[in-house]
Design a protein around this motif. Structure first.
Motif, mmCIF file in Angstrom:
data_model
loop_
_atom_site.group_PDB
_atom_site.id
_atom_site.type_symbol
_atom_site.label_atom_id
_atom_site.label_comp_id
_atom_site.label_asym_id
_atom_site.label_seq_id
_atom_site.Cartn_x
_atom_site.Cartn_y
_atom_site.Cartn_z
ATOM 1 N N THR A 158 6.166 -9.238 -2.712
ATOM 2 C CA THR A 158 7.215 -8.706 -1.837
ATOM 3 C C THR A 158 8.248 -7.926 -2.646
ATOM 4 N N LYS A 209 8.550 -4.236 0.822
ATOM 5 C CA LYS A 209 8.228 -4.162 2.251
ATOM 6 C C LYS A 209 8.216 -5.572 2.819
ATOM 7 N N PRO A 210 8.568 -5.720 4.090
ATOM 8 C CA PRO A 210 8.473 -7.050 4.706
ATOM 9 C C PRO A 210 7.015 -7.450 4.877
ATOM 10 N N MET A 211 6.717 -8.717 4.691
ATOM 11 C CA MET A 211 5.373 -9.248 4.873
ATOM 12 C C MET A 211 5.472 -10.416 5.843
ATOM 13 N N THR A 216 0.088 -9.951 8.742
ATOM 14 C CA THR A 216 0.002 -9.003 7.633
ATOM 15 C C THR A 216 -1.373 -9.040 6.973
#
Length: 451
Positions: free
Chosen positions: A76, A81-83, A88
């Protein structure tokens, strides 16, 4: 997007609640990265990709502690980026360049927050040293170049046409003559273009064989570069074999003869080189069998074999002759026997068969001896119009001890079903597939008697 059957296999994987990480592998340039990327973008709310060739710094994610918490935190931070857990897909591309990432898959799958797909060429996946393989946490999807059905759909073949052809195949009845002629033409195009997605896409867009040839030549050059990059001790031998394949296939019996490379060449010195090309997906060995009995594996003669290229279009491009012009003009006699056998070897391999043939004194040569389930199916491939002359096939069917009840002959003619031999047009090879085992084989132990 070009239609690929592997896309449905990716869907099946995603729908399996007990899914592991998925390793998508195969020869170079067959469309692995593109397919996984499109699948991720279309089927997940969140898709992140790490390519270990274009961004070698990404290997630092896996350079220290491999516990899941540390790995997820590193990913991360690196990706910025958001996971989202459960939504995901993480895609590790060119994973052969980071063996520690392959080792880490076990801990990431156990963690369970995200789904993982790895991709890499067979060259690197098989030959990069991995400290600990994720046994039990990874399943493999083997990809091949586009087969003829995928090529036909890319070039406008409609679903109802494919269904009509399949019905004719299943029932053993002739195809509508206009459809038959159109499909033969399309098959000839496939012989020249092959199944490399970039090549197929250029053909669909331009129908320019010159443009097709440029891309094919680039791919052949890339394969030669890969031999230098990934092979360790046998670079010269592997290159010699690779470059000799077109000429060897053009000999009378198409058998690969080491003496044509060097009179001093011995199989024990070259065996690892042949294995390297086979495991890389670049070449397809087809072994002679002593007799057509199941299991065919135990009847193989490993020192007698033909060696096909993994893609028919690349074979045409490597032949150093203007075979494309001859084939487009309808002349299927010049070199067509070897090229046509290569097409069928490629298609049979994609359809799940192991490649074998029979050449026996007093009987003759049968192009392919394939095991479908518990049955042995002799297969002949004919390029000319005299396809009903097949002495070797007749001889084989007369040997009662082998108990072979049916044979297939692929030709330019229409469907014709005989007592033992079924004649099928070339393009119907897309329907002749290996029998699949059931998805679940449950053993009922309560039916056993108490010991």
């Amino acid at each position: 997007m070009l239609y690929r059957k592997a896309y449905e296999k990716l869907r099946d994987w995603k729908n399996n609640d007990a899914r592991k990480a998925l390793l998508v592998t195969g020869a170079r340039q067959i469309g692995k990265t593109y397919l996984v990327r499109e699948f991720g973008l279309q089927n997940y709310e969140n898709f992140v990709e790490i390519n270990f060739i274009t961004d070698p710094r990404a290997a630092s994610i896996f350079s220290n502690n491999l516990n899941a918490e540390t790995l997820v935190m590193n990913m991360t931070a690196y990706l910025m980026k958001p996971m989202l857990p459960g939504k995901t897909l993480v895609f590790f591309d060119e994973i052969q360049e980071c063996p520690m990432a392959r080792t880490a898959i076990k801990f990431l799958v156990e963690d369970g927050r995200f789904d993982y797909i790895e991709s890499g060429s067979l060259l690197g996946v098989n030959y990069k040293e991995v400290q600990s393989y994720p046994v039990g946490y990874e399943e493999t999807l083997q990809m091949y170049p586009m087969d003829f059905e995928e090529f036909a759909i890319a070039n406008g073949a409609q679903g109802k046409t494919i269904s009509h052809l399949k019905e004719c195949y299943d029932r053993g009845i002739p195809v509508n003559e206009a459809v038959h002629r159109s499909m033969l033409d399309l098959f000839r195009y496939y012989v020249i273009v092959g199944g490399m997605p970039a090549v197929v896409q250029r053909f669909v867009e331009t129908h320019d064989i010159g443009e097709v040839l440029k891309i094919q030549t680039d791919i052949l050059s890339l394969y030669r570069q890969d031999i230098t990059k990934y092979s360790q001790n046998d670079k010269i031998r592997i290159k010699n074999i690779f470059d000799r394949i077109p000429a060897q296939l053009n000999t009378q019996n198409r058998r690969f003869l080491l003496a044509d490379i060097s009179k001093a060449a011995r199989m024990y010195r070259y065996e690892s080189s042949f294995l390297w090309l086979s495991e890389a997906g670049v070449a397809l060995p087809c072994y002679n069998v002593t007799e057509p009995r199941v299991p065919l594996k135990i009847n193989e003669k490993n020192n007698l074999f033909k060696l096909f290229l993994g893609d028919t279009g690349l074979l045409c491009a490597a032949s150093m002759e203007n075979v494309q012009f001859d084939i487009l003009g309808g002349d299927l006699t010049v070199n067509m026997g070897s090229i046509l056998e290569n097409v069928f070897a490629q298609q049979f391999k994609a359809n799940g068969f192991e490649l074998r043939y029979l050449n026996r004194k007093g009987l003759g040569e049968i192009d392919f001896i394939l095991q479908q389930g518990k049955s042995v199916i002799p297969v002949e491939v004919k390029s000319g119009s005299d396809y009903e002359n097949h002495a070797a096939l007749n001889n084989l069917l007369k040997v009662t001890e082998w108990k072979i009840r049916k044979a297939l002959l692929f030709c330019q003619g229409n469907v014709k079903k005989g007592e033992q031999i079924t004649y099928l047009p070339w393009y119907m090879v897309m329907f002749f597939k290996q029998e699949r085992l059931p998805d679940h084989l449950v053993v009922h132990l309560d039916q056993l008697q108490t010991i």
